[in-house]
Write a protein that holds these residues in place. Structure first.
Motif, PDB file in Angstrom:
ATOM      1  N   ASN A  89      71.213  37.719  89.530  1.00  0.00           N
ATOM      2  CA  ASN A  89      70.838  38.572  90.858  1.00  0.00           C
ATOM      3  C   ASN A  89      71.120  40.287  90.897  1.00  0.00           C
ATOM      4  O   ASN A  89      71.981  40.844  91.905  1.00  0.00           O
ATOM      5  N   SER A  90      70.839  40.580  89.322  1.00  0.00           N
ATOM      6  CA  SER A  90      72.013  42.119  89.201  1.00  0.00           C
ATOM      7  C   SER A  90      70.660  43.134  89.121  1.00  0.00           C
ATOM      8  O   SER A  90      70.015  42.968  88.180  1.00  0.00           O
ATOM      9  N   VAL A 108      73.943  44.178  93.443  1.00  0.00           N
ATOM     10  CA  VAL A 108      74.012  43.057  93.142  1.00  0.00           C
ATOM     11  C   VAL A 108      73.494  42.186  94.805  1.00  0.00           C
ATOM     12  O   VAL A 108      73.713  42.349  95.605  1.00  0.00           O
ATOM     13  N   ARG A 109      73.084  41.099  94.454  1.00  0.00           N
ATOM     14  CA  ARG A 109      72.607  40.491  95.837  1.00  0.00           C
ATOM     15  C   ARG A 109      73.520  39.523  95.610  1.00  0.00           C
ATOM     16  O   ARG A 109      72.631  38.340  94.702  1.00  0.00           O
ATOM     17  N   SER A 110      73.616  39.189  96.717  1.00  0.00           N
ATOM     18  CA  SER A 110      74.975  38.026  96.525  1.00  0.00           C
ATOM     19  C   SER A 110      73.973  36.494  97.593  1.00  0.00           C
ATOM     20  O   SER A 110      73.043  37.040  98.440  1.00  0.00           O
ATOM     21  N   ALA A 114      79.183  36.554 102.943  1.00  0.00           N
ATOM     22  CA  ALA A 114      80.548  35.787 102.155  1.00  0.00           C
ATOM     23  C   ALA A 114      81.297  36.469 100.811  1.00  0.00           C
ATOM     24  O   ALA A 114      82.068  36.758 100.339  1.00  0.00           O
ATOM     25  N   ALA A 115      79.670  35.756  99.786  1.00  0.00           N
ATOM     26  CA  ALA A 115      80.001  35.958  98.691  1.00  0.00           C
ATOM     27  C   ALA A 115      79.703  37.471  98.679  1.00  0.00           C
ATOM     28  O   ALA A 115      80.418  38.438  97.763  1.00  0.00           O
ATOM     29  N   ALA A 116      78.839  38.234  99.345  1.00  0.00           N
ATOM     30  CA  ALA A 116      79.072  40.145  98.862  1.00  0.00           C
ATOM     31  C   ALA A 116      79.941  40.019  99.535  1.00  0.00           C
ATOM     32  O   ALA A 116      80.826  41.315  98.442  1.00  0.00           O
ATOM     33  N   GLY A 182      74.950  44.015 103.965  1.00  0.00           N
ATOM     34  CA  GLY A 182      74.943  42.712 104.120  1.00  0.00           C
ATOM     35  C   GLY A 182      75.758  41.849 103.194  1.00  0.00           C
ATOM     36  O   GLY A 182      75.878  41.616 102.907  1.00  0.00           O
ATOM     37  N   THR A 183      74.541  41.587 102.731  1.00  0.00           N
ATOM     38  CA  THR A 183      74.515  40.373 101.275  1.00  0.00           C
ATOM     39  C   THR A 183      74.516  41.092  99.745  1.00  0.00           C
ATOM     40  O   THR A 183      74.022  40.778  98.831  1.00  0.00           O
ATOM     41  N   ARG A 184      73.829  42.330  99.527  1.00  0.00           N
ATOM     42  CA  ARG A 184      73.989  43.293  98.764  1.00  0.00           C
ATOM     43  C   ARG A 184      75.153  44.397  98.904  1.00  0.00           C
ATOM     44  O   ARG A 184      75.380  44.833  99.210  1.00  0.00           O
ATOM     45  N   VAL A 185      75.980  44.452  97.435  1.00  0.00           N
ATOM     46  CA  VAL A 185      76.350  45.563  96.709  1.00  0.00           C
ATOM     47  C   VAL A 185      75.952  45.868  95.883  1.00  0.00           C
ATOM     48  O   VAL A 185      75.044  46.186  95.041  1.00  0.00           O
TER      49      VAL A 185
END
Length: 216
Positions: A89-90, A108-110, A114-116, A182-185
């Protein structure tokens, strides 16, 4: 100045459109089904364009394609190998000029917010400790990190500058930023020969804000 001080963080008050390469089961002619391609595109974060990078006098930016997986160079990166070594997911996009300046964006999409958050924290921590780790790995290199502060965009971003100089006189400046929506870094990495005086910090902050805004 004692050697141990050169790697210390200096706090200051100032404050990558090509299609993604897709693989998978396709038709008899080898093309991916439209539904698969659409689903993959929906999962991919948005990326910078060449026009979003700090202007480089004398040479325009050229953007490479957005590529799924981990950058082939990341395992060699003393600052970011630990946080960005996984390719799941990168995506990444490289940028270049005809001169000595280059850049890269990684997104990266987590699986969860929390994972992000955890990935963001890991990248931020790895950048902060990079100068010290560079000097520990090679006594011929002096490294200095500057913290250019946080940016108020989505869930936040942080900008840093990293200068390295070798015992034979080679000197390089690098601007690094990490941001989350959100879930994206995303991480933006700009490099050039020179020192802190050659770093376009204000323009790079604008690039970072754009990178985070485009993640959605």
């Amino acid at each position: 100045m004692p050697k141990r001080m050169r790697a210390a963080t200096t706090i200051t008050l100032t404050g990558l459109t090509a299609a993604t390469a897709l693989t998978g089961a396709g038709s008899a002619f080898g093309a991916a089904p439209a539904s698969t391609a659409s689903a993959a595109a929906a999962q991919r974060p948005g990326f910078l364009s060449a026009a979003d990078l700090p202007a480089r006098p004398g040479s325009p930016w050229t953007a490479g394609r957005i590529t799924a997986g981990a950058s082939p160079d990341v395992e060699l990166d003393q600052c970011l190998a630990g946080a960005l070594g996984g390719g799941s997911n990168s995506w990444y996009r490289d940028f270049r000029t005809d001169l000595d300046t280059s850049a890269r964006q990684v997104a990266v999409r987590s699986s969860s917010v929390a994972a992000a958050k955890s990935r963001y924290t890991r990248i931020d921590r790895d950048i902060k400790s990079c100068a010290r780790r560079i000097e520990q790995a090679d006594p011929e290199v002096e490294a200095t990190l500057r913290d250019y502060g946080r940016l108020d965009v989505e869930e936040g971003a942080h900008v840093y500058g990293l200068h390295t100089e070798t015992s034979w006189g080679a000197t390089d400046i690098r601007l690094l930023s990490v941001g989350r929506d959100g879930t994206r870094v995303t991480l933006v990495d700009w490099r050039q020969m020179g020192d802190f005086a050659d770093a376009p910090v204000k323009a790079f902050k604008k690039t970072t804000v754009t990178a985070v805004d485009k993640l959605r």
